[in-house]
Design a protein around this motif. Structure first.
Motif, mmCIF file in Angstrom:
data_model
loop_
_atom_site.group_PDB
_atom_site.id
_atom_site.type_symbol
_atom_site.label_atom_id
_atom_site.label_comp_id
_atom_site.label_asym_id
_atom_site.label_seq_id
_atom_site.Cartn_x
_atom_site.Cartn_y
_atom_site.Cartn_z
ATOM 1 N N SER A 1 0.849 -1.197 0.000
ATOM 2 C CA SER A 1 0.000 0.000 0.000
ATOM 3 C C SER A 1 0.884 1.246 0.000
ATOM 4 O O SER A 1 1.689 1.453 0.917
ATOM 5 N N THR B 1 0.085 4.411 0.326
ATOM 6 C CA THR B 1 -0.245 5.409 1.358
ATOM 7 C C THR B 1 0.459 5.048 2.661
ATOM 8 O O THR B 1 1.045 5.898 3.325
ATOM 9 N N LEU B 2 0.411 3.757 2.981
ATOM 10 C CA LEU B 2 1.056 3.320 4.214
ATOM 11 C C LEU B 2 2.577 3.400 4.072
ATOM 12 O O LEU B 2 3.282 3.771 5.013
ATOM 13 N N SER C 1 1.190 12.804 4.108
ATOM 14 C CA SER C 1 0.857 11.557 3.421
ATOM 15 C C SER C 1 -0.239 10.771 4.118
ATOM 16 O O SER C 1 -0.990 10.048 3.474
ATOM 17 N N GLY D 1 -3.505 9.332 5.684
ATOM 18 C CA GLY D 1 -4.940 9.551 5.499
ATOM 19 C C GLY D 1 -5.670 9.373 6.800
ATOM 20 O O GLY D 1 -6.573 8.549 6.892
ATOM 21 N N LYS E 1 -11.658 -0.897 5.301
ATOM 22 C CA LYS E 1 -10.820 -1.684 4.401
ATOM 23 C C LYS E 1 -11.243 -3.162 4.456
ATOM 24 O O LYS E 1 -11.329 -3.836 3.431
ATOM 25 N N TRP F 1 -8.802 5.133 -4.677
ATOM 26 C CA TRP F 1 -8.039 4.849 -3.453
ATOM 27 C C TRP F 1 -7.145 3.637 -3.721
ATOM 28 O O TRP F 1 -7.594 2.653 -4.314
ATOM 29 N N VAL F 2 -5.875 3.750 -3.298
ATOM 30 C CA VAL F 2 -4.844 2.774 -3.659
ATOM 31 C C VAL F 2 -5.242 1.309 -3.578
ATOM 32 O O VAL F 2 -4.798 0.505 -4.396
ATOM 33 N N ASN G 1 -11.298 9.758 -1.986
ATOM 34 C CA ASN G 1 -9.891 9.678 -1.649
ATOM 35 C C ASN G 1 -9.235 9.185 -2.931
ATOM 36 O O ASN G 1 -9.588 8.080 -3.378
ATOM 37 N N TYR H 1 -15.909 8.933 3.802
ATOM 38 C CA TYR H 1 -15.706 10.372 4.075
ATOM 39 C C TYR H 1 -17.028 11.143 4.158
ATOM 40 O O TYR H 1 -17.027 12.373 4.119
ATOM 41 N N LYS I 1 -12.800 7.937 9.733
ATOM 42 C CA LYS I 1 -12.511 9.304 9.295
ATOM 43 C C LYS I 1 -13.399 10.324 10.005
ATOM 44 O O LYS I 1 -12.916 11.291 10.566
ATOM 45 N N TYR J 1 -8.036 15.772 1.486
ATOM 46 C CA TYR J 1 -6.936 15.629 0.543
ATOM 47 C C TYR J 1 -7.037 16.687 -0.551
ATOM 48 O O TYR J 1 -8.142 17.003 -1.010
ATOM 49 N N ARG K 1 -0.823 13.441 -4.038
ATOM 50 C CA ARG K 1 -1.870 13.592 -3.025
ATOM 51 C C ARG K 1 -1.275 14.210 -1.767
ATOM 52 O O ARG K 1 -0.307 13.715 -1.217
#
Ligand code: GLU
Length: 396
Positions: free
Chosen positions: A15, A17-18, A38, A40, A102, A126-127, A176, A208, A240, A326, A372
């Motif tokens: 991932s 983002t992670l 970075s 989220g 997730k 989203w990734v 996202n 979101y 979120k 974002y 992002r």
């Protein structure tokens, strides 16, 4: 001994983002001055009444397994939320609580997708959507929306992407990584296309939902097109909107048959989501929402500041968004003007090294040429980061 890993896992990308968030943390731990834009996740603390409910649950011994799909009290709170916020009616056997949004998405994909099936995913996405779909053996079909179309998939694009193998369409608004929201009219146009393809399931990721400030109130496809109720699964969660990322509670509302299948899957994998977090979620959903409104006000102020400043940057163009936290600037101009930089991955690397600002390359979201920027951080950090970025881009 070399361990021969499964093909599924070998095909999986980490991932992004992670990964970028972890890299920024590592650099900071090594003494580097890096501002991480970075992550989220909201920078606010979980509301006090939610934490109190968790402490009370522990003290009352609510620390054992629960039923796999969520305690009845939480299911009722979720049903109440859908009625109150979305005007949607669900029964308990249509609700499923999992270990984060997730996990809910993973359950949906695994419950319905077979090898050879296609899942339509608008990009920027989203990734994790495409990789999660790929894990099932199905094929992600990416529909490129682009900044010119306001990052929203049109009815024509959807129609063109549908084939006899299409099993699922993935929607996400507020989005996202772009923060853009579809309008009710946008959804109605997509709904007209889907009405002609009655075997396609729709998944809407509303994580979101609470963080939105557009001219129109929040809307998803099933609110806009009630006829799609029987084949839409709404995915949402606590992370979120309630600043509860670490508590890991996501949930779905959708067809009974699908929910039953996901319950079976979850019963053979994770079992129930954390009991204490479930009780905390009951307090969050049923409690006072002033804390959420306060957070959204701050996100909106940061949004306005960030978008205005990004648009002043050399070779940068950024759309105003209606939600999430974002910004997703188009940096193709900047890439062109910096010697030795050919793409967004290199630019993100350059900015982390030269400016000490960490952002996730657009490529990770299926949109090369973008970055992002999460503004879930203090105004002070944002001001400093944007000064550095402006400097790095102007000096190019
Ligand atoms: N959803 C957040 C993000 O996009 C959290 C990290 C993740 O799970 O991807 O950054």
């Amino acid at each position: 001994m070399t361990i021969e890993l499964s093909e599924r896992v070998r095909a999986l990308k980490p991932s992004a983002t992670l990964a970028v968030t972890a890299r920024a943390t590592e650099l900071r731990a090594a003494g580097r001055d890096v501002i991480s834009l970075s992550a989220g996740e909201p920078d606010f603390d979980t509301p006090a009444h939610v934490k109190e409910a968790a402490k009370k649950a522990i003290d009352e011994g609510k620390t054992k397994y629960t039923v796999v799909d969520g305690i009845p009290e939480l299911k009722q709170a979720i049903i109440g939320k859908f009625k109150r916020d979305n005007g949607l009616s669900y029964q308990p056997d249509q609700i499923m609580v999992s270990c984060g949004g997730k996990h809910s998405l993973h359950n949906v994909f695994h419950a319905v997708l077979n090898p050879g099936d296609e899942a339509i995913i608008p990009s920027p996405y989203w990734v994790s959507y495409p990789d999660m779909v790929q894990l099932t053996g199905a094929r992600p079909v990416i529909v490129d929306t682009g900044i010119e179309n306001g990052f929203r998939m049109s009815a024509e694009q959807l129609e063109r992407a549908i084939t006899p193998r299409t099993k699922l369409v993935m929607l996400n608004s507020p989005s996202n990584p772009t923060g853009v929201c579809y309008t009710r009219a946008d959804f109605q146009a997509l709904g007209e296309v889907l009405a002609r393809h009655p075997s396609i399931l729709i998944a809407t990721d509303d994580i979101y939902e609470l963080i939105s400030w557009g001219d129109e109130p929040f809307c998803n496809i099933v609110m806009a097109c009630p006829d799609l109720y029987d084949r839409t699964v709404v995915v949402n969660g606590m992370a979120k909107g309630y600043a509860m990322t670490g508590w890991r509670i996501g949930y779905t509302a959708g067809p009974v048959e699908l929910t039953r299948a996901m319950r079976k899957l979850q019963g053979q994998t994770t079992s129930n989501p954390t009991t204490i977090s479930q009780w905390a979620s009951v307090a969050a959903l049923n409690g006072d929402h002033q804390c959420v409104r306060d957070m959204v006000k701050v996100f909106k102020e940061r949004h306005d500041y960030v978008v205005e400043r990004l648009n002043r940057g050399n070779g940068v163009r950024c759309l105003a968004a209606q939600g999430a936290f974002y910004a997703f600037p188009d940096v193709r101009g900047a890439i062109e003007s910096i010697n030795g930089i050919d793409n967004d991955i290199q630019l993100a690397e350059h900015l982390i090294e030269k400016a000490g600002v960490a952002m996730v390359p657009g490529t990770a979201f299926g949109a090369p040429g973008y970055l992002r920027m999460s503004y879930a951080t203090s105004m002070e950090n944002l001001e400093k980061a944007l000064d550095r970025l402006e400097g790095a881009l102007a000096g190019s």
